[in-house]
Design a protein around this motif. Structure first.
Motif, PDB file in Angstrom:
ATOM      1  N   PRO A  86      12.198 -19.719 -13.293  1.00 38.43           N
ATOM      2  CA  PRO A  86      12.214 -18.258 -13.231  1.00 38.43           C
ATOM      3  C   PRO A  86      12.532 -17.648 -14.594  1.00 38.43           C
ATOM      4  N   THR A  87      11.824 -16.577 -14.917  1.00 38.22           N
ATOM      5  CA  THR A  87      12.081 -15.879 -16.171  1.00 38.22           C
ATOM      6  C   THR A  87      12.461 -14.447 -15.846  1.00 38.22           C
ATOM      7  N   GLY A  88      13.432 -13.950 -16.527  1.00 35.56           N
ATOM      8  CA  GLY A  88      13.845 -12.569 -16.314  1.00 35.56           C
ATOM      9  C   GLY A  88      14.688 -12.423 -15.062  1.00 35.56           C
ATOM     10  N   THR A  89      14.920 -11.210 -14.708  1.00 41.31           N
ATOM     11  CA  THR A  89      15.749 -10.906 -13.546  1.00 41.31           C
ATOM     12  C   THR A  89      14.899 -10.798 -12.296  1.00 41.31           C
ATOM     13  N   ALA A  90      15.516 -10.994 -11.154  1.00 40.89           N
ATOM     14  CA  ALA A  90      14.789 -10.891  -9.886  1.00 40.89           C
ATOM     15  C   ALA A  90      14.679  -9.442  -9.433  1.00 40.89           C
ATOM     16  N   ARG A  91      15.434  -8.560 -10.058  1.00 44.04           N
ATOM     17  CA  ARG A  91      15.401  -7.148  -9.686  1.00 44.04           C
ATOM     18  C   ARG A  91      14.263  -6.449 -10.425  1.00 44.04           C
ATOM     19  N   VAL A  92      13.281  -6.018  -9.669  1.00 44.30           N
ATOM     20  CA  VAL A  92      12.162  -5.286 -10.223  1.00 44.30           C
ATOM     21  C   VAL A  92      12.157  -3.923  -9.555  1.00 44.30           C
ATOM     22  N   GLN A  93      12.104  -2.883 -10.336  1.00 40.39           N
ATOM     23  CA  GLN A  93      12.097  -1.551  -9.765  1.00 40.39           C
ATOM     24  C   GLN A  93      10.661  -1.138  -9.462  1.00 40.39           C
ATOM     25  N   PHE A  94      10.447  -0.796  -8.189  1.00 36.59           N
ATOM     26  CA  PHE A  94       9.145  -0.318  -7.767  1.00 36.59           C
ATOM     27  C   PHE A  94       9.176   1.198  -7.725  1.00 36.59           C
ATOM     28  N   ASN A  95       8.048   1.773  -7.929  1.00 38.05           N
ATOM     29  CA  ASN A  95       7.940   3.221  -7.836  1.00 38.05           C
ATOM     30  C   ASN A  95       8.169   3.640  -6.396  1.00 38.05           C
ATOM     31  N   ILE A  96       9.017   4.626  -6.168  1.00 41.47           N
ATOM     32  CA  ILE A  96       9.350   5.078  -4.826  1.00 41.47           C
ATOM     33  C   ILE A  96       8.127   5.667  -4.119  1.00 41.47           C
ATOM     34  N   GLN A  97       7.120   6.055  -4.889  1.00 36.13           N
ATOM     35  CA  GLN A  97       5.924   6.649  -4.286  1.00 36.13           C
ATOM     36  C   GLN A  97       5.229   5.684  -3.321  1.00 36.13           C
ATOM     37  N   TYR A  98       5.311   4.381  -3.577  1.00 39.26           N
ATOM     38  CA  TYR A  98       4.695   3.427  -2.661  1.00 39.26           C
ATOM     39  C   TYR A  98       5.315   3.563  -1.267  1.00 39.26           C
ATOM     40  N   TYR A  99       6.623   3.674  -1.237  1.00 42.92           N
ATOM     41  CA  TYR A  99       7.319   3.779   0.041  1.00 42.92           C
ATOM     42  C   TYR A  99       7.063   5.128   0.701  1.00 42.92           C
ATOM     43  N   MET A 100       7.009   6.183  -0.097  1.00 41.89           N
ATOM     44  CA  MET A 100       6.757   7.510   0.466  1.00 41.89           C
ATOM     45  C   MET A 100       5.360   7.587   1.076  1.00 41.89           C
ATOM     46  N   VAL A 101       4.390   7.037   0.390  1.00 36.98           N
ATOM     47  CA  VAL A 101       3.026   7.039   0.925  1.00 36.98           C
ATOM     48  C   VAL A 101       2.966   6.198   2.202  1.00 36.98           C
ATOM     49  N   ALA A 102       3.666   5.071   2.208  1.00 33.95           N
ATOM     50  CA  ALA A 102       3.679   4.225   3.408  1.00 33.95           C
ATOM     51  C   ALA A 102       4.336   4.942   4.574  1.00 33.95           C
ATOM     52  N   LEU A 103       5.432   5.642   4.326  1.00 39.18           N
ATOM     53  CA  LEU A 103       6.103   6.379   5.402  1.00 39.18           C
ATOM     54  C   LEU A 103       5.237   7.519   5.919  1.00 39.18           C
ATOM     55  N   LEU A 104       4.597   8.240   5.019  1.00 46.27           N
ATOM     56  CA  LEU A 104       3.706   9.317   5.466  1.00 46.27           C
ATOM     57  C   LEU A 104       2.534   8.750   6.263  1.00 46.27           C
ATOM     58  N   PHE A 105       2.011   7.618   5.827  1.00 47.91           N
ATOM     59  CA  PHE A 105       0.934   6.981   6.577  1.00 47.91           C
ATOM     60  C   PHE A 105       1.401   6.630   7.988  1.00 47.91           C
ATOM     61  N   LEU A 106       2.600   6.055   8.102  1.00 49.50           N
ATOM     62  CA  LEU A 106       3.122   5.694   9.423  1.00 49.50           C
ATOM     63  C   LEU A 106       3.302   6.908  10.308  1.00 49.50           C
ATOM     64  N   VAL A 107       3.829   7.984   9.739  1.00 53.98           N
ATOM     65  CA  VAL A 107       4.040   9.199  10.537  1.00 53.98           C
ATOM     66  C   VAL A 107       2.722   9.703  11.084  1.00 53.98           C
ATOM     67  N   PHE A 108       1.710   9.784  10.247  1.00 54.33           N
ATOM     68  CA  PHE A 108       0.442  10.332  10.719  1.00 54.33           C
ATOM     69  C   PHE A 108      -0.360   9.317  11.530  1.00 54.33           C
ATOM     70  N   ASP A 109      -0.092   8.053  11.350  1.00 54.53           N
ATOM     71  CA  ASP A 109      -0.696   7.037  12.208  1.00 54.53           C
ATOM     72  C   ASP A 109      -0.118   7.137  13.618  1.00 54.53           C
ATOM     73  N   ILE A 110       1.191   7.317  13.696  1.00 55.95           N
ATOM     74  CA  ILE A 110       1.830   7.486  15.006  1.00 55.95           C
ATOM     75  C   ILE A 110       1.369   8.781  15.648  1.00 55.95           C
ATOM     76  N   GLU A 111       1.154   9.811  14.840  1.00 52.66           N
ATOM     77  CA  GLU A 111       0.631  11.061  15.379  1.00 52.66           C
ATOM     78  C   GLU A 111      -0.716  10.827  16.058  1.00 52.66           C
ATOM     79  N   THR A 112      -1.569  10.066  15.418  1.00 49.56           N
ATOM     80  CA  THR A 112      -2.881   9.774  16.000  1.00 49.56           C
ATOM     81  C   THR A 112      -2.730   9.011  17.311  1.00 49.56           C
ATOM     82  N   VAL A 113      -1.812   8.065  17.331  1.00 50.54           N
ATOM     83  CA  VAL A 113      -1.595   7.269  18.543  1.00 50.54           C
ATOM     84  C   VAL A 113      -1.087   8.146  19.681  1.00 50.54           C
ATOM     85  N   LEU A 114      -0.284   9.155  19.366  1.00 50.23           N
ATOM     86  CA  LEU A 114       0.247  10.023  20.412  1.00 50.23           C
ATOM     87  C   LEU A 114      -0.723  11.125  20.808  1.00 50.23           C
ATOM     88  N   ILE A 115      -1.583  11.546  19.911  1.00 51.73           N
ATOM     89  CA  ILE A 115      -2.547  12.596  20.250  1.00 51.73           C
ATOM     90  C   ILE A 115      -3.700  12.043  21.081  1.00 51.73           C
TER      91      ILE A 115
END
Length: 138
Positions: free
Chosen positions: A47-76
């Motif tokens: 292993p080289t370097g540290t195991a801590r890699v900072q990811f852009n929070i936008q990936y998680y925000m887009v994933a959460l928004l996708f889940l919310v609107f995916d669940i919306e489709t399932v409920l509609i």
């Protein structure tokens, strides 16, 4: 009372089997301590370097928004399936539309909030901006 005994017995079996399997596994497996097994990445690579890699929070925000609107489709979808039959059986239009419009309204308010807070605006990371300027300078 016998129904609760059966439910309790199933709960005990559901918890007991995995615990018993882990105990038997701990007793039977060979213990070969070596330095490579305690490494974070054990594929033979150093292993080289540290195991801590900072990811852009936008990936998680887009994933959460996708889940919310995916669940919306399932409920509609089920609501749209029974919409016409409910009207044919004599339900009023307001009785049918009000809950769904309230549901969609809450989602729209959440989307507007996310939009105003910049959750759906894609922001480039400083590292990506540095790479871009390095390529332009070269």
């Amino acid at each position: 009372m016998s129904d609760w005994i059966a439910i309790g017995a199933m709960g005990l079996v559901g918890v007991g089997i995995p615990l018993a399997m882990m105990a038997v596994s701990a007793l039977l497996r060979p213990s070969v301590p070596e330095q490579g097994k305690s490494a974070t990445y054990e594929s033979g690579e150093v292993p080289t370097g540290t195991a801590r890699v900072q990811f852009n929070i936008q990936y998680y925000m887009v994933a959460l928004l996708f889940l919310v609107f995916d669940i919306e489709t399932v409920l509609i979808f089920p609501w749209t399936v029974i919409y016409r039959s409910a009207l044919e059986q004599g339900a009023s239009l307001a009785t049918i539309l009000t809950p769904m419009l309230a549901f969609i309204g809450v989602l729209v308010v959440g989307l507007v909030w996310a939009w105003r807070n910049g959750a759906v605006k894609w922001v480039k990371s400083p590292q990506a901006s540095r790479r871009k300027t390095e390529r332009q300078d070269a």
